[in-house]
Structures are given as C-alpha cells and as structure tokens.
Motif scaffolding. Sequence first.
Motif, PDB file in Angstrom:
ATOM      1  N   ARG A  96       0.831  -1.205   0.000  1.00 51.40           N
ATOM      2  CA  ARG A  96       0.000   0.000   0.000  1.00 51.40           C
ATOM      3  C   ARG A  96       0.857   1.241   0.000  1.00 51.40           C
ATOM      4  O   ARG A  96       1.905   1.281   0.631  1.00 51.40           O
ATOM      5  CB  ARG A  96      -0.916   0.019   1.230  1.00 51.40           C
ATOM      6  N   CYS A  97       0.370   2.256  -0.709  1.00 47.78           N
ATOM      7  CA  CYS A  97       1.049   3.543  -0.704  1.00 47.78           C
ATOM      8  C   CYS A  97       0.984   4.102   0.717  1.00 47.78           C
ATOM      9  O   CYS A  97      -0.080   4.138   1.319  1.00 47.78           O
ATOM     10  CB  CYS A  97       0.379   4.490  -1.693  1.00 47.78           C
ATOM     11  N   GLU A  98       2.117   4.533   1.224  1.00 49.12           N
ATOM     12  CA  GLU A  98       2.145   5.016   2.606  1.00 49.12           C
ATOM     13  C   GLU A  98       1.489   6.389   2.753  1.00 49.12           C
ATOM     14  O   GLU A  98       1.265   6.853   3.865  1.00 49.12           O
ATOM     15  CB  GLU A  98       3.585   5.036   3.128  1.00 49.12           C
ATOM     16  N   ARG A  99       1.199   7.022   1.648  1.00 50.45           N
ATOM     17  CA  ARG A  99       0.524   8.329   1.724  1.00 50.45           C
ATOM     18  C   ARG A  99      -0.989   8.177   1.586  1.00 50.45           C
ATOM     19  O   ARG A  99      -1.740   8.467   2.477  1.00 50.45           O
ATOM     20  CB  ARG A  99       1.020   9.234   0.593  1.00 50.45           C
ATOM     21  N   CYS A 100      -1.436   7.690   0.406  1.00 46.90           N
ATOM     22  CA  CYS A 100      -2.873   7.672   0.129  1.00 46.90           C
ATOM     23  C   CYS A 100      -3.510   6.332   0.496  1.00 46.90           C
ATOM     24  O   CYS A 100      -4.715   6.158   0.379  1.00 46.90           O
ATOM     25  CB  CYS A 100      -3.138   7.998  -1.342  1.00 46.90           C
ATOM     26  N   LYS A 101      -2.691   5.355   0.921  1.00 49.63           N
ATOM     27  CA  LYS A 101      -3.162   4.030   1.364  1.00 49.63           C
ATOM     28  C   LYS A 101      -3.775   3.201   0.237  1.00 49.63           C
ATOM     29  O   LYS A 101      -4.386   2.170   0.475  1.00 49.63           O
ATOM     30  CB  LYS A 101      -4.178   4.145   2.526  1.00 49.63           C
TER      31      LYS A 101
ATOM     32  N   VAL B 215       5.727   4.699  -1.907  1.00 54.47           N
ATOM     33  CA  VAL B 215       4.572   5.476  -2.382  1.00 54.47           C
ATOM     34  C   VAL B 215       4.171   5.084  -3.797  1.00 54.47           C
ATOM     35  O   VAL B 215       4.941   4.455  -4.527  1.00 54.47           O
ATOM     36  CB  VAL B 215       4.865   6.999  -2.346  1.00 54.47           C
ATOM     37  N   CYS B 216       2.962   5.494  -4.173  1.00 53.90           N
ATOM     38  CA  CYS B 216       2.490   5.251  -5.531  1.00 53.90           C
ATOM     39  C   CYS B 216       2.995   6.366  -6.448  1.00 53.90           C
ATOM     40  O   CYS B 216       3.500   7.391  -5.996  1.00 53.90           O
ATOM     41  CB  CYS B 216       0.964   5.170  -5.558  1.00 53.90           C
ATOM     42  N   PHE B 217       2.824   6.131  -7.731  1.00 51.65           N
ATOM     43  CA  PHE B 217       3.291   7.068  -8.750  1.00 51.65           C
ATOM     44  C   PHE B 217       2.711   8.477  -8.556  1.00 51.65           C
ATOM     45  O   PHE B 217       3.432   9.482  -8.581  1.00 51.65           O
ATOM     46  CB  PHE B 217       2.887   6.482 -10.107  1.00 51.65           C
ATOM     47  N   ASP B 218       1.376   8.540  -8.316  1.00 47.37           N
ATOM     48  CA  ASP B 218       0.723   9.847  -8.177  1.00 47.37           C
ATOM     49  C   ASP B 218       1.229  10.626  -6.972  1.00 47.37           C
ATOM     50  O   ASP B 218       1.497  11.820  -7.062  1.00 47.37           O
ATOM     51  CB  ASP B 218      -0.795   9.673  -8.065  1.00 47.37           C
ATOM     52  N   CYS B 219       1.327   9.933  -5.833  1.00 48.28           N
ATOM     53  CA  CYS B 219       1.803  10.624  -4.629  1.00 48.28           C
ATOM     54  C   CYS B 219       3.256  11.070  -4.801  1.00 48.28           C
ATOM     55  O   CYS B 219       3.658  12.123  -4.317  1.00 48.28           O
ATOM     56  CB  CYS B 219       1.668   9.725  -3.401  1.00 48.28           C
ATOM     57  N   HIS B 220       4.022  10.259  -5.505  1.00 52.07           N
ATOM     58  CA  HIS B 220       5.420  10.627  -5.724  1.00 52.07           C
ATOM     59  C   HIS B 220       5.523  11.879  -6.583  1.00 52.07           C
ATOM     60  O   HIS B 220       6.305  12.788  -6.302  1.00 52.07           O
ATOM     61  CB  HIS B 220       6.168   9.457  -6.373  1.00 52.07           C
TER      62      HIS B 220
END
Length: 227
Positions: free
Chosen positions: A30-35, A72-77
């Motif tokens: 899971r993305c640590e930002r947006c989950k 993190v995921c691509f978008d959050c990055h």
Amino acid sequence: MAKYAILKSFYASDEWITLRLTLINERGNRCERCKELIPRSKDIIGHHKVELTPENVNDRSISLNPNLIELVCFDCHNKEHNRFGYQSERQVYLVYGPPLSGKTSFVRQQIKRGDLVVDMDKLYEAVTMLPGYDKPDQLFTNVIGIHNQLIDNIRTRYGRWINAWVIGGYADRYKRERIANDLGAELIFCDVSKEECLRRLEMDEDRKYRKDEWQKYIDKWFDTYVP
Ligand SMILES: [Zn+2]
Ligand SMILES: [Zn+2]
C-alpha cells in the motif's frame, strides 16, 4: 557544447534493490501516503525523504536508511516532487549500462507523469505484441525508425513532454558522448559488474528460455564498453 554530469546509478545497486524489496515485504503493497493498493510491486516507488545528490548518495545513513524511505504510488510521488518545484527547465537524461543493469527500474523510479521515455525494448513490445525480452531481428528497421523519430523530437524539444529519458546500452563511449551532446542530455550510468548481470540472468524468470541470447548481449556489451 551541452553541459552534462556523469552520475552513477545508486538505484541499480544490489543493496538498494534488496532494501527496497525487504521494505515492501515488511510494509506491504500500500502507498504510505494515500493508502491505495499498488498491485504490481515494480510500481512501488521508494522515495527518499532526503533528496539524493551525488554528494550524499554514498552516505548509507541517508541513502539506505529505512526511516528515510517512504513507499509510495506514482501519483503521490509526483505530487511530492512537484510540491517543491525542484526544477523549472526540462531535462534530458541518457541512461546507459549493460543488459540487466536495472536501467528500466531506475527510470521507473524517477519519472513523473508527462515525461517521455525512449526505450528500444518497449518500442519492440508496442509493435510486435511480444514480451520485451523477445526482439525479432526482422522488425529492427521499423523499430529504430520510431526510435530515431523520438530522438529527433527530443533534440529539437518538439512536443510538450516534461523531461525525457533515453534508455540504451551505449557501450561505445564515442557514440554515447556524441548523442548526449546532441541532445543536451545528462549521462546516468547503471554501473553493474558483468558477474552481477550474469547472476541476474541466471535468476530471471522471463529470460529463462533465452539465456544464450541474453548471455551474448551481456558479453557483447562488456566487450565493446569503453568507460
Ligand atoms: Zn499514493
Ligand atoms: Zn522521490
């Protein structure tokens, strides 16, 4: 003459690859930002909270410190890097190194939405529907045609891409420096030993049935490589 620096790719190192996989195993997909769930683990980006530079990349307490790495995921990055507006001018990078040195993974870690990526393997995939490691010779002329068109677009800064990434072996120093100059590109070397490339080939699931062919690619790269 274009200005470029030679950076060694930390992201191609065994230590980084292993640490990233360990963290994914420990923390999950899971993305640590947006989950949000990230189904393919190769899409999980290990973001360094302290931006890596040529000066600090060899400091293990920064580059290999789990507390300073966020998955993190691509978008959050993207958002993370755009927030700070790290750069205003578009950049061109030439990422080179032997087969299986991690060039594509390196670029996947670095790109943002709107970047242009030029990679012969991916272009082959696009027009043959074959997996990326299977590149029929008969198609070479067509594929290199698309490749050269895109290279031309980069050289003339045609189109609205943000940054551009050119991925290739570029073992020949003369050709490498000529194209880097021509494109105004920064050179990034995925510096991996021949032993390590062969070890990765041995373990590679995708290339299992094409080992001889890939062994030849690796041999050829190291035979022609001029630092
Ligand atoms: Zn996210
Ligand atoms: Zn980052």
